[in-house]
Design a protein around this motif. Structure first.
Motif, mmCIF file in Angstrom:
data_model
loop_
_atom_site.group_PDB
_atom_site.id
_atom_site.type_symbol
_atom_site.label_atom_id
_atom_site.label_comp_id
_atom_site.label_asym_id
_atom_site.label_seq_id
_atom_site.Cartn_x
_atom_site.Cartn_y
_atom_site.Cartn_z
ATOM 1 N N PRO A 1 0.849 -1.198 0.000
ATOM 2 C CA PRO A 1 0.000 0.000 0.000
ATOM 3 C C PRO A 1 0.883 1.246 0.000
ATOM 4 O O PRO A 1 1.952 1.259 0.606
ATOM 5 N N GLY B 1 0.752 5.648 0.303
ATOM 6 C CA GLY B 1 -0.010 6.877 0.545
ATOM 7 C C GLY B 1 0.629 8.027 -0.206
ATOM 8 O O GLY B 1 0.318 8.297 -1.358
ATOM 9 N N GLY C 1 4.223 8.290 0.222
ATOM 10 C CA GLY C 1 5.633 7.903 0.128
ATOM 11 C C GLY C 1 6.542 8.806 0.937
ATOM 12 O O GLY C 1 7.721 8.951 0.620
ATOM 13 N N SER C 2 6.015 9.416 2.014
ATOM 14 C CA SER C 2 6.859 10.318 2.821
ATOM 15 C C SER C 2 7.518 9.606 3.999
ATOM 16 O O SER C 2 8.173 10.243 4.819
ATOM 17 N N SER C 3 7.351 8.301 4.087
ATOM 18 C CA SER C 3 7.927 7.590 5.238
ATOM 19 C C SER C 3 9.450 7.539 5.129
ATOM 20 O O SER C 3 10.024 7.778 4.061
ATOM 21 N N PRO D 1 2.689 15.329 11.326
ATOM 22 C CA PRO D 1 4.039 14.749 11.220
ATOM 23 C C PRO D 1 4.994 15.606 10.385
ATOM 24 O O PRO D 1 6.052 15.132 9.987
ATOM 25 N N THR E 1 -0.698 11.237 3.906
ATOM 26 C CA THR E 1 -2.110 10.827 3.830
ATOM 27 C C THR E 1 -2.520 10.266 5.196
ATOM 28 O O THR E 1 -1.685 9.755 5.957
ATOM 29 N N THR F 1 1.439 4.077 10.038
ATOM 30 C CA THR F 1 2.737 4.235 10.717
ATOM 31 C C THR F 1 2.568 4.710 12.162
ATOM 32 O O THR F 1 3.560 5.007 12.827
ATOM 33 N N SER G 1 3.011 10.587 14.614
ATOM 34 C CA SER G 1 2.769 11.595 15.649
ATOM 35 C C SER G 1 3.662 12.776 15.315
ATOM 36 O O SER G 1 4.251 12.823 14.244
ATOM 37 N N PHE H 1 -6.165 -0.099 4.599
ATOM 38 C CA PHE H 1 -7.242 0.722 5.148
ATOM 39 C C PHE H 1 -7.967 1.405 3.988
ATOM 40 O O PHE H 1 -7.326 2.029 3.133
HETATM 41 C C1 LIG Z 1 10.509 16.026 6.374
HETATM 42 C C2 LIG Z 1 9.777 14.885 7.032
HETATM 43 C C3 LIG Z 1 9.422 14.984 8.387
HETATM 44 C C4 LIG Z 1 8.728 13.930 9.016
HETATM 45 N N1 LIG Z 1 8.383 14.066 10.329
HETATM 46 C C5 LIG Z 1 7.639 13.102 10.912
HETATM 47 C C6 LIG Z 1 7.168 13.261 12.260
HETATM 48 O O1 LIG Z 1 7.426 14.253 12.916
HETATM 49 N N2 LIG Z 1 6.405 12.270 12.774
HETATM 50 C C7 LIG Z 1 6.075 11.140 12.069
HETATM 51 O O2 LIG Z 1 5.345 10.289 12.593
HETATM 52 N N3 LIG Z 1 6.528 10.960 10.809
HETATM 53 C C8 LIG Z 1 7.274 11.908 10.207
HETATM 54 N N4 LIG Z 1 7.704 11.732 8.921
HETATM 55 C C9 LIG Z 1 7.432 10.447 8.227
HETATM 56 C C10 LIG Z 1 6.133 10.345 7.419
HETATM 57 O O3 LIG Z 1 5.643 11.615 7.050
HETATM 58 C C11 LIG Z 1 5.079 9.546 8.179
HETATM 59 O O4 LIG Z 1 5.542 8.237 8.399
HETATM 60 C C12 LIG Z 1 3.713 9.481 7.463
HETATM 61 O O5 LIG Z 1 2.788 8.930 8.366
HETATM 62 C C13 LIG Z 1 3.705 8.650 6.184
HETATM 63 O O6 LIG Z 1 2.504 8.908 5.470
HETATM 64 P P1 LIG Z 1 2.404 8.679 3.882
HETATM 65 O O7 LIG Z 1 1.026 9.025 3.443
HETATM 66 O O8 LIG Z 1 3.504 9.364 3.185
HETATM 67 O O9 LIG Z 1 2.574 7.108 3.835
HETATM 68 P P2 LIG Z 1 3.577 6.208 2.953
HETATM 69 O O10 LIG Z 1 4.967 6.653 3.160
HETATM 70 O O11 LIG Z 1 3.059 6.198 1.569
HETATM 71 O O12 LIG Z 1 3.335 4.820 3.638
HETATM 72 C C14 LIG Z 1 3.744 4.578 4.962
HETATM 73 C C15 LIG Z 1 3.335 3.169 5.374
HETATM 74 O O13 LIG Z 1 1.916 3.093 5.427
HETATM 75 C C16 LIG Z 1 1.427 2.041 4.591
HETATM 76 N N5 LIG Z 1 0.157 2.517 4.021
HETATM 77 C C17 LIG Z 1 -0.050 3.635 3.293
HETATM 78 N N6 LIG Z 1 -1.363 3.738 3.008
HETATM 79 C C18 LIG Z 1 -1.985 2.663 3.557
HETATM 80 C C19 LIG Z 1 -3.340 2.199 3.589
HETATM 81 N N7 LIG Z 1 -4.328 2.881 3.014
HETATM 82 N N8 LIG Z 1 -3.610 1.042 4.234
HETATM 83 C C20 LIG Z 1 -2.611 0.344 4.865
HETATM 84 N N9 LIG Z 1 -1.325 0.731 4.852
HETATM 85 C C21 LIG Z 1 -1.023 1.885 4.211
HETATM 86 C C22 LIG Z 1 2.528 1.819 3.569
HETATM 87 O O14 LIG Z 1 2.525 0.500 3.061
HETATM 88 C C23 LIG Z 1 3.768 2.078 4.408
HETATM 89 O O15 LIG Z 1 4.128 0.934 5.132
HETATM 90 C C24 LIG Z 1 8.392 12.767 8.264
HETATM 91 C C25 LIG Z 1 8.742 12.676 6.910
HETATM 92 C C26 LIG Z 1 9.432 13.717 6.296
HETATM 93 C C27 LIG Z 1 9.774 13.579 4.837
#
Ligand SMILES: Cc1cc2nc3c(=O)[nH]c(=O)nc-3n(C[C@H](O)[C@H](O)[C@H](O)COP(=O)(O)OP(=O)(O)OC[C@H]3O[C@@H](n4cnc5c(N)ncnc54)[C@H](O)[C@@H]3O)c2cc1C
Length: 464
Positions: A71, A73, A75-77, A135, A140, A147, A150, A206
């Protein structure tokens, strides 16, 4: 294209439109990486479902054919979570971006997983409401739940797990379940919300989230406080929390990071350990909180404190903090950013940050330390030249040292970024026999190991 991918494509075409399926190299490359330094790997196919039923059919198909599914969202992880090391299908949730319902009186909102937190907050503002988890990145809500994200506001409002009332989840075999209800509390059954939040796409996808929201506070005040040492700053925060002051955000930024902020944001802040703070509430209560905080800060040798109530000045102050990662990237062209986080009991935080700084210096690494001090969580940002194997090894060694330091003190290898691929090697050390319980849950829910394989727990694939 190999035969199993051709078969998968022809199965997917039975229920998805052509524009919902991509094998285009550029699209696959966009889904081969996250924001981390981890090695990239291409998915074979990227799909863009629009509704739950399509997600269910995608998973049924993949499960029958034993094709891995990741999955995706935004890709910011930061720990390689979305990188498809076994290739297969990536499910991009960007077309499932509808806010389905705002239940003002229940302080709840129902959204599809591709809704981003800024998109949600823009809509909620019309109702005088806001969603609390921040975060930093515009992630998303599906990714944030997966993840257990927080951030800066967690000290007052809690983590993602505290906000989720219910999830609609599609399991590996295509079954659709709900993990909770709209009720504020429940003593019924196992806590499936707790299990699925933070599962990083390894237990299910989800497709709908019901989340708590809050009334926008009447007044907000931000502050920046400078201290002679990290210990003084952390002890001041502990005293503020012990005094019961409902602080909304409190962030520690170390000297080196303030230097980067000054260069990037054209600010002129004292280059000393600094706290960025925010208080919210009604005017009278806030005034009292601010006065009390000032006294506590002075008791802990605070050298300078500046309050901002004006909206523009507050935004400027917090932008400086939020842009820290970009400040490091701009200041170190040609290097890649490694961000790692650990979390310890608050009483251990000051020593942990001092330890981390000593290690960064002795390993001759460029980097800074910032922390969500109220939670005992700190991040290290290290700028590395990925072509210099020796420098990469030193950064890995630093990461390992702070993880061991945290686990030795009954902390955790990650407070918020998650496990992905990067923190997997510490799972046995941190969880001991409990890791086997996690493996059993994974095998029970995903017996063919198709869901984000190799992440969190490592299960042998059936390899068909
Ligand atoms: C500059 C920067 C600062 C950051 N600071 C923080 C911070 O302070 N706190 C923090 O917690 N994180 C932080 N992060 C990390 C990141 O933003 C978080 O982990 C965020 O929750 C990831 O969301 P995403 O939509 O990009 O998910 P993705 O990176 O696309 O996916 C993250 C994970 O969720 C899974 N996933 C995505 N969508 C679904 C779905 N619909 N159902 C089931 N699984 C799914 C994916 O398979 C993957 O394992 C930061 C990142 C950056 C680049």
């Amino acid at each position: 294209m190999n035969t199993s991918i051709e078969i998968t494509l022809s199965e997917l075409k039975k229920f998805l439109n052509e524009e919902q399926i991509s094998v285009n190299l550029t699209v696959r490359e966009l889904h081969s990486k996250d924001e981390s330094y981890h090695e990239v790997s291409l998915p074979d196919i990227v799909v863009f479902p629009k509704e739950t039923d399509e997600v269910s059919q995608i998973l049924k198909t993949a499960n029958n054919l034993h094709i891995p599914v990741v999955p995706f969202g935004r890709g910011s992880s930061l720990e390689g979570h979305v990188i498809p090391y076994d290739n297969g299908i990536t499910i991009d949730f960007s077309l499932m971006d509808k806010i389905l319902e705002i239940r003002e009186n229940d302080l709840l909102v129902k959204v599809q997983p591709g809704v981003t937190r800024t998109q949600l907050n823009k809509e909620l503002k019309k109702y005088g409401l806001f969603f609390s988890v921040d975060p930093g990145a515009d992630a998303t809500l599906g990714g944030m739940a997966a993840t257990n994200a927080s951030g800066t506001t967690t000290v007052k409002y809690g983590v993602m797990r505290d906000q989720v009332r219910d999830l609609e989840v599609v399991l590996a075999d295509g079954t659709v379940i709900h993990t909770g209800s709209l009720a504020a509390k429940s003593a019924s059954g196992y806590h499936l919300n707790g299990l699925f939040v933070g599962s990083e796409g390894t237990l299910g996808c989800f497709t709908e989230l019901t989340l708590r929201v809050y009334g926008i506070p009447e007044f907000t005040t931000a502050a920046r406080a400078v201290f002679p040492t990290v210990q003084n700053a952390v002890e001041a925060v502990t005293s503020i929390l012990q005094a019961g002051i409902p602080i909304a955000r409190v962030e520690l930024v170390d000297e080196e990071s303030i230097r980067q902020v000054n260069r990037f944001s054209e600010t002129n802040y004292a280059e000393r350990p600094t706290l960025f703070l925010e208080f919210d509430g009604n005017e009278a209560g806030l005034k009292q909180d601010v006065e009390f905080t000032k006294e506590i800060m002075e008791d802990h040798s605070c050298e300078e404190i500046q309050f901002e109530t004006d909206n523009t000045a507050r935004t400027k102050l917090w932008d400086a903090r939020h842009n820290l990662a970009y400040a490091y990237i701009h200041g170190n062209v040609g290097k890649k950013m490694m961000v790692t986080d650990v979390c310890v009991p608050i009483s251990e935080l000051a020593d942990a940050v001092v330890f981390a700084r000593k290690e960064l210096n002795s390993l001759d690494l460029i980097g800074g330390l910032t922390g969500h001090v109220g939670d005992g969580n700190f991040h290290a940002i290290i700028m590395i030249d990925m072509n210099d194997a020796e420098e990469v090894a030193r950064a890995d060694s630093f990461n390992e040292k702070i993880v061991h330091y945290a686990i030795d003190r009954n902390g955790t290898c990650t407070g918020e970024h998650g496990v992905g691929i990067g923190k997997q090697k510490y799972q046995a050390l941190e969880h001991g026999a409990a890791l086997q319980v996690m493996e059993k849950i994974k095998i029970a829910l995903d017996p063919n190991n198709i869901l984000n394989p190799q992440k969190i727990v490592k299960i042998e694939s059936t390899g068909e």
